[in-house]
Design a protein around this motif. Structure first.
Motif: not given
Lengths: 332, 330, 283
Positions: A313-320, A324-329, A294-299
């Motif tokens: 899980p986020f998108k198919e075959q991936g985990e994050v 805020n992954v939804e908003e960022i992407n 978070h200290v370096r993150c713009r979001h």
């Protein structure tokens, strides 16, 4: 989906730095380096899993835990269902035979006083891979496998170039016919044209021998090229893991995005396009609260400072691992 | 491209080292120039002579071997210059930064002291002016709370910050040319991007020429105006970055670019240049690249191609250069 | 597609050694000293204990190049026969310490932990104690004589070898070949003795050479003090002690064995320095 050959669960590794006399007097606990902070991943048979991150992020530490050079403080590693650190497994040399490792520095990973022939013979003999009479033939075969001339047998490591030494290291690992190969920055110390030779060899051997490879490297282009799946590590935690092509063409975690943009492209027209990441990697001595990025993150928002995100899980075959992954992407 | 007259002109530079009685041709016939504000990249693999070139220019190589040819610096020749006169130029007019910032800083002195020392050697600023200038320099290279950090020792800085300190020291005396020897190789990509940005920004702001040695074609693509590709102690191709990287003409440059896994189907075999570079004590008679070259023709193994102009601004040392994609070669 | 670029010339060990004049000089001196020690009878012109009352305290001459002593014995023969005792000292006074020190040093360096902490305290204890006083104390308890002297030296000296070996093993363990051995599933014994030890032992061997010179010096000192070799045995320290009272009238009695000590010490030092140069690991 095929069953994982290796399961890593919530792996932690803390290196105590010792306590100063002042700490003893005040009763303060000693300082601790948090090298790994809960890494979980599966290694699937036959795949190449790339592990990327900046120096000090814990990727090499993870590799060394897998081959039992380090003992994790917490968590477990299961190979074929067995905990490799369980008391009855610790001295099991069969595991060493089945899971091999290759190191970064071609100048220190071979015993300088042993010839190539002696290095390979020793591996074959200790693990009784062949009857004594067949050992010389097998040594010749191994040299052929890694494309070294037969007269290499009688030479000492200092007589080889960096690329040739890495071939010897590969031959030593293959001598015991492993199922899993850990490649820790295998080609980082080599020039590009030689890198290509060694990477080609590794990919080819993987196909012919059906190896599972954990490919640890900081060179993103290389990792993208060789991997089926990729894990991005930041400060001892996986922040994103998923299919290699998906992750590299559309990274979801802000750190993965920044890391990819920072890698200098070969196209001069890309100049100045990248959004540069501010600040430096925090010291693993005092980890930031909440999300370590978070200290370096713009979001970053308030929740990032207080709560540590877990891999979802986020998108198919991936985990994050990002709140805020939804908003960022969706913005992007 | 650049109308400025060059500040540095290297002409027919040769450097020879001696080891166990045999001569090593470290550099042969190196010629290039750098203008104010220009960033020239020297790219090549280990042993190609790119670092030796920097060291020959600034007079560090002549302690270990023979340097001949001409290095013209603002009308004066650096090769034949006496050590004493050269010292007036080193650090003051031409500064150098290295790959490993930790070993090039004195661990026992504070950063402020090392900065002031450089200023005392190369400027006639007063004591208080030096202090102000030191703070200003740290500020310039983007080190937060500069005036407090002057009191810190090198080990209290991270790798990227140390490289910033090195740059501050190098630039303290307002040099007109910066020699950068793999300045970001030891750094992580996100930090590398920051440092490269900083060097570019400063080159522009201070109207300073930069000679950047690197093995990474990506760094060249993202920072340099012009590039010289080196192989076995010679320049094999030279020209504007955009042109060279888009349409490399020398087979070695092509091989180097194709070895980088970019825009390739995953897990396809990478292009690799067969063989290894020749030893400097056993260079082939003709073109040094001939034994590894796929476009090698008859004259390549007998004669040595010279670096010659093929199109506007492009120089290649090859008898059989790769055709351009438009098919309008030569 | 072969990337073969081997350098075909690997100068042999012997050829490289012969290019170093210091090492050659050291080898000649020590080689000759060993010959003298093994076959003193072949080189000594007289019986070292033959008393000749017609030739007492004669200065160096053609028939007695080193002169004679107060019983008319030939000094040259006595110095040569002393090589037997003094070279034996160099070997027996160090070899036990060398072997024990190397093994213990390698083990504590590899395993560290509690054993290493105990070892550290032993080192502290030994190096803070004046060495000569310690040896004299041991000899005083056990009684004078060569064997007791060897015991006394070895009891103390292994610590120095072990300390050196431990540091060197720890440094070598920073190399990935040691880690590779663990990953290969090799036993600790194999990793320590087949891999680490051959790479770590060079400085120890070099130290051993200089140490042999030191032990000769120490043995001679004890002989001089009457705690080492006992007269009438020919030993350099004993010989010097015998000449002590006649230093102004019969200077050769003390000078000649003194020169033998200096020469042998020089030989070991040259050999040690030369070996250090020669065995330095290549790139």
């Amino acid at each position: 989906m095929t069953a994982p050959v290796m399961e890593i669960r919530d792996l932690h590794l803390r290196f105590p730095l010792g306590r100063s006399p002042g700490d003893f007097l005040t009763g303060r606990p000693g300082r601790v380096v948090n090298a790994l902070n809960g890494v979980s991943l599966d290694l699937i048979r036959g795949e190449t899993l790339g592990v990327v991150g900046e120096s000090g992020c814990g990727k090499s530490t993870l590799a060394r835990c897998i081959v039992r050079l380090y003992k994790p403080s917490d968590g477990e590693i299961r190979f074929d269902g067995n905990d490799i650190f369980a008391a009855d497994q610790r001295s099991d040399r069969v595991y060493n035979r089945r899971v091999q490792m290759m190191f970064q520095d071609p100048y220190s990973s071979l015993n300088p006083r042993m010839t190539t022939g002696q290095i390979l013979t020793e591996a074959l003999r200790v693990h009784e891979m062949r009857p004594e009479a067949d050992i010389p033939g097998r040594v010749a075969e191994l040299l052929e496998l890694v494309r070294l001339p037969q007269d290499a047998q009688h030479k000492l490591p200092h007589e080889f170039s960096g690329g040739q030494r890495q071939r010897i290291a590969i031959a030593r690992a293959l001598a015991v016919e492993p199922e899993v190969l850990i490649a820790d920055e295998l080609v980082s110390a080599l020039d590009v044209s030689v890198q290509a030779q060694v990477v080609n060899l590794l990919l080819e051997l993987q196909d012919t021998l059906g190896l599972t490879i954990l490919f640890v490297a900081h060179d993103l282009r290389l990792v993208r090229h060789v991997s089926n799946r990729v894990a991005v590590i930041y400060l001892g935690r996986i922040v994103e893991i998923g299919d290699s092509e998906t992750l590299f063409s559309a990274p979801s975690h802000p750190y993965s995005q920044a890391l990819l943009q920072a890698a200098p492209s070969l196209n001069p027209d890309d100049r100045g396009r990248a959004v540069k990441l501010e600040g430096e990697l925090p010291s693993p001595l005092n980890m930031p609260s909440g999300c370590p990025f978070h200290v370096r993150c713009r979001h970053a928002t308030d929740i990032c400072k207080s709560t540590r995100p877990t891999l979802q899980p986020f998108k198919e075959q991936g985990e994050v691992a990002c709140h805020n992954v939804e908003e960022i992407n969706t913005h992007a | 491209m650049d109308e400025n007259t060059p500040i540095l002109q290297v002409d027919g530079l040769n450097t020879t080292f001696y080891r166990n009685g045999s001569a090593l041709a470290a550099l042969r016939d190196i010629s290039f120039s750098v203008a104010r504000g220009e960033v020239l990249g020297l790219v090549g693999e280990s042993g190609s002579g790119k670092s030796v070139t920097l060291r020959s220019i600034i007079g560090l190589a002549r302690r270990y071997g023979d340097v001949t040819g001409a290095v013209r610096w603002q009308g004066r020749d650096l090769v034949g210059m006496a050590d004493r006169a050269l010292r007036q130029i080193q650090g003051r007019e031409i500064a150098m930064i290295f790959q490993e910032p930790m070993t090039s800083l004195n661990p026992l002195l504070t950063v402020g002291l090392q900065l002031e020392e450089t200023l005392r050697a190369h400027t006639d600023l007063s004591r208080t002016a030096r202090r102000d200038r030191a703070t200003e320099m740290l500020d310039l290279v983007g080190i937060p709370s500069a005036s407090q950090r002057l009191k810190d020792y090198p080990h209290q800085f991270s790798g990227g910050m140390r490289q910033r300190v090195m740059i501050a020291i190098a630039l303290a005396a307002n040099p007109k040319l910066l020699l950068a020897d793999e300045p970001t190789t030891a750094l992580d990509v996100t930090i590398q991007a920051q440092i490269l940005d900083l060097i570019l920004q400063l080159a522009q702001d201070l109207d300073m020429g930069v000679l950047m040695v690197t093995h990474d074609l990506g760094v060249v693509a993202q920072t340099c105006d012009n590039v010289a590709v080196m192989y076995a102690g010679r320049i094999v191709e030279q020209g504007p970055v955009r042109d060279v990287l888009r349409e490399p003409r020398h087979p070695y440059t092509v091989g180097l670019m194709r070895s980088v896994p970019e825009n390739l189907p995953p897990r396809s075999p990478l292009y690799s240049i067969p063989g290894v570079p020749p030893g400097l004590d056993a260079l082939p008679v003709g073109c040094a690249f001939a034994p590894r070259c796929a476009s090698c023709i008859a004259p390549c193994s007998q004669d040595r191609p010279t670096l010659s102009l093929i199109t506007e601004g492009r120089q290649v040392a090859c008898f059989n250069p790769i055709a351009t994609s438009q098919g309008n070669a030569a | 597609m072969s990337d073969v670029a081997f350098s075909s010339d690997r100068p042999s060990f012997v050829r490289k050694a012969l290019r170093k004049p210091g090492l050659v000089a050291g080898m000649l001196i020590i080689g000759f000293s060993i010959l003298l020690a093994i076959f003193p009878g072949l080189f000594a012109p007289y019986d070292p204990n033959a008393i000749d009352y017609n030739a007492i305290r004669q200065p160096p001459s053609w028939s007695h190049p080193f002169g004679t002593d107060l019983l008319g014995r030939d000094s040259l023969s006595r110095v040569i026969w002393a090589y037997q005792v003094n070279m034996q000292m160099a070997v027996l006074g160090t070899v036990f310490a060398l072997v024990t020190g190397v093994i213990i040093g390698a083990l504590v360096g590899y395993y560290r932990g509690i054993a290493d902490m105990i070892f550290g305290r032993i080192v502290d204890a030994v190096i803070t104690f004046p060495f000569l006083v310690l040896v004299i104390a041991v000899v005083a308890v056990l009684g004078p004589g060569l064997v007791n002297m060897y015991i006394a030296i070895s009891v103390v000296y292994w610590v120095y070898y072990a300390r050196l070996m431990r540091a060197e093993v720890i440094a070598q363990m920073g190399n990935d070949y040691a880690a590779a051995g663990v990953v290969m599933g090799y036993s600790d014994r194999r990793i320590i003795f087949r891999h680490l030890l051959p790479n770590a032992i060079t400085p120890v061997i070099v130290y051993w050479m200089t140490d042999m010179a030191l032990v000769i010096l120490l043995g001679s000192s004890l002989g001089y003090l009457g705690l080492g070799a006992q007269p009438p045995q020919a030993e350099w320290g004993v010989l010097i002690a015998e000449g002590r009272n006649f230093i102004s009238t019969a200077w050769w009695l003390s000078l000649m064995p003194g020169l033998a000590i200096v020469l042998t010490g020089l030989g070991f030092s040259l050999l040690g320095d030369g070996l250090a140069d020669l065995l330095r690991p290549r790139g």
